[in-house]
Design an enzyme around this catalytic site. Structure first.
Site, PDB file in Angstrom:
ATOM      1  N   HIS A   8      17.375  17.824  -7.050  1.00 47.43           N
ATOM      2  CA  HIS A   8      18.807  18.096  -6.945  1.00 47.43           C
ATOM      3  C   HIS A   8      19.142  19.592  -6.924  1.00 47.43           C
ATOM      4  O   HIS A   8      19.782  20.085  -5.990  1.00 47.43           O
ATOM      5  CB  HIS A   8      19.539  17.455  -8.127  1.00 47.43           C
ATOM      6  CG  HIS A   8      19.163  16.036  -8.410  1.00 47.43           C
ATOM      7  ND1 HIS A   8      19.658  14.971  -7.678  1.00 47.43           N
ATOM      8  CD2 HIS A   8      18.328  15.499  -9.336  1.00 47.43           C
ATOM      9  CE1 HIS A   8      19.155  13.842  -8.151  1.00 47.43           C
ATOM     10  NE2 HIS A   8      18.341  14.129  -9.158  1.00 47.43           N
TER      11      HIS A   8
HETATM   12  O1  RIB Z   1      21.947  14.256 -11.902  1.00 50.58           O
HETATM   13  C1  RIB Z   1      21.023  15.290 -11.628  1.00 50.58           C
HETATM   14  C2  RIB Z   1      21.371  16.532 -12.383  1.00 50.58           C
HETATM   15  O2  RIB Z   1      21.329  16.272 -13.796  1.00 50.58           O
HETATM   16  C3  RIB Z   1      20.356  17.656 -12.151  1.00 50.58           C
HETATM   17  O3  RIB Z   1      20.974  18.898 -12.319  1.00 50.58           O
HETATM   18  C4  RIB Z   1      19.364  17.423 -13.251  1.00 50.58           C
HETATM   19  O4  RIB Z   1      18.621  18.606 -13.570  1.00 50.58           O
HETATM   20  C5  RIB Z   1      20.270  17.046 -14.388  1.00 50.58           C
HETATM   21  O5  RIB Z   1      20.793  18.245 -14.956  1.00 50.58           O
END
Ligand code: RIB
Ligand code: CA
Length: 310
Positions: free
Chosen positions: A235
């Site tokens: 992500h």
């Molecule tokens: O849902 C994904 C996010 O939540 C990313 O930033 C992961 O590192 C967690 O922080």
């Protein structure tokens, strides 16, 4: 740029991209509780920067809990350390004195030009910064956050982890009137750390490349166990890539609201893609990703750092 994060396997890749791409200048890092407790996310940020040879970048710990309610960490995804997988033990620098929000304020006020603020965890620190230090607003060129989704969630059926952890903080950011870019699950799930990607990290034949391969191998096992997904989505580095090369993501300027009171939907990002609500647009929402261009940016940065720190 300033990065606020909760390392976290994908936050680690985002930090490496922020340090490794020569087009960016990472002014500082603030940490927030999220994937793990604040002490662990802070130690992890320091460990990743040390591994990248970027020990001169200040790191300061921010909020250890959301604005309202209690913290629920994501140990099922990131492990008990928050960066399970590789052996990253070893000395790390101490975090900078003072709270993370103060570091963000100081860096913003000292910058000769407006700064990109990249948020990769719950938005608690960013909300406190905007609420308590309104004088920084003109110093922020744009807030780019990884969070939310135009579709379903990953923590509740309609809630993504960063937003669900602190919905009130996300509401502050989306109501701030500042330029905001939202990188949600709808695009991050196009950037999957497949076995071929893991092989690209390992083939670099550097300690950093091997650490990235081991981080992604752990991350893959966690996603398979938790979500039944064979390949984990990375992500956070997409938010950094979007600053380096905006053409990596395709965005639409639309209204986004955060659900604060829904019994089943608290923390959902309600993205009005078809303008049905009549509300004014308040965010640039990513709806497409140039997947190969993204991975090439990340691999080039990690390779560059790995060769410099063999
Ligand atoms: O849902 C994904 C996010 O939540 C990313 O930033 C992961 O590192 C967690 O922080
Ligand atoms: Ca994160």
């Amino acid at each position: 740029m300033i990065v606020d994060c909760d390392p976290g396997h994908d936050d680690a890749l985002a930090l490496l991209l922020a340090v490794g791409d020569p087009r960016l200048r990472l002014l500082g890092v603030s940490t927030v509780a999220g994937n793990q407790t604040l002490d662990k996310t802070t130690r992890n940020a320091l460990r990743i920067l040390a591994l990248a040879g970027a020990t001169g970048i200040p790191v300061a710990a921010g909020s250890d809990r959301p604005l309202i309610g209690e913290l629920t960490v994501a140990a099922d995804i990131h492990g008990s350390s928050g960066l399970d997988g590789p052996d990253l033990d070893g000395p790390v620098a101490e975090p900078a004195d003072g709270p993370g929000v103060e570091l963000m304020r100081r860096l913003l006020m000292a910058s000769a030009e407006p700064v990109e603020l990249i948020a990769l965890g719950p938005l608690t620190n960013v909300a406190l910064l905007l609420r308590d230090h309104p004088e920084v607003a003109p110093r922020i060129r744009r807030i780019v956050f990884m969070g939310g989704s135009t579709e379903r969630g990953n923590t509740t059926p309609y809630g993504e982890f960063n937003i669900v952890t602190d919905p009130e903080a996300a509401d502050v950011v989306l109501r701030s009137g500042l330029p905001v870019t939202m990188i949600g699950l709808n695009v991050t799930h196009q950037a999957l750390a497949t076995p071929a990607i893991i092989d690209r990290f390992r083939a670099m034949d550097t300690r950093l490349g091997t650490v990235c391969a081991e981080l992604m191998t752990f991350f893959a096992g966690a996603y398979l166990r938790t979500f039944g997904l064979a390949d984990p989505p990375v992500h956070d580095p997409i938010a950094v890539a979007a600053v380096i090369d905006p053409s990596v993501v395709h965005t639409v300027h639309v209204p986004v609201a955060v659900e604060l009171t829904g019994t089943h939907t608290r923390g959902a990002t309600v993205v009005d893609l078809h303008r049905r609500t009549g509300r004014p647009p308040n965010a640039d929402v990513a709806v497409g990703l140039e997947v190969d261009a993204f991975w090439n940016l990340l691999m080039t940065a990690v390779r560059r750092l790995g060769e410099a720190t063999r």
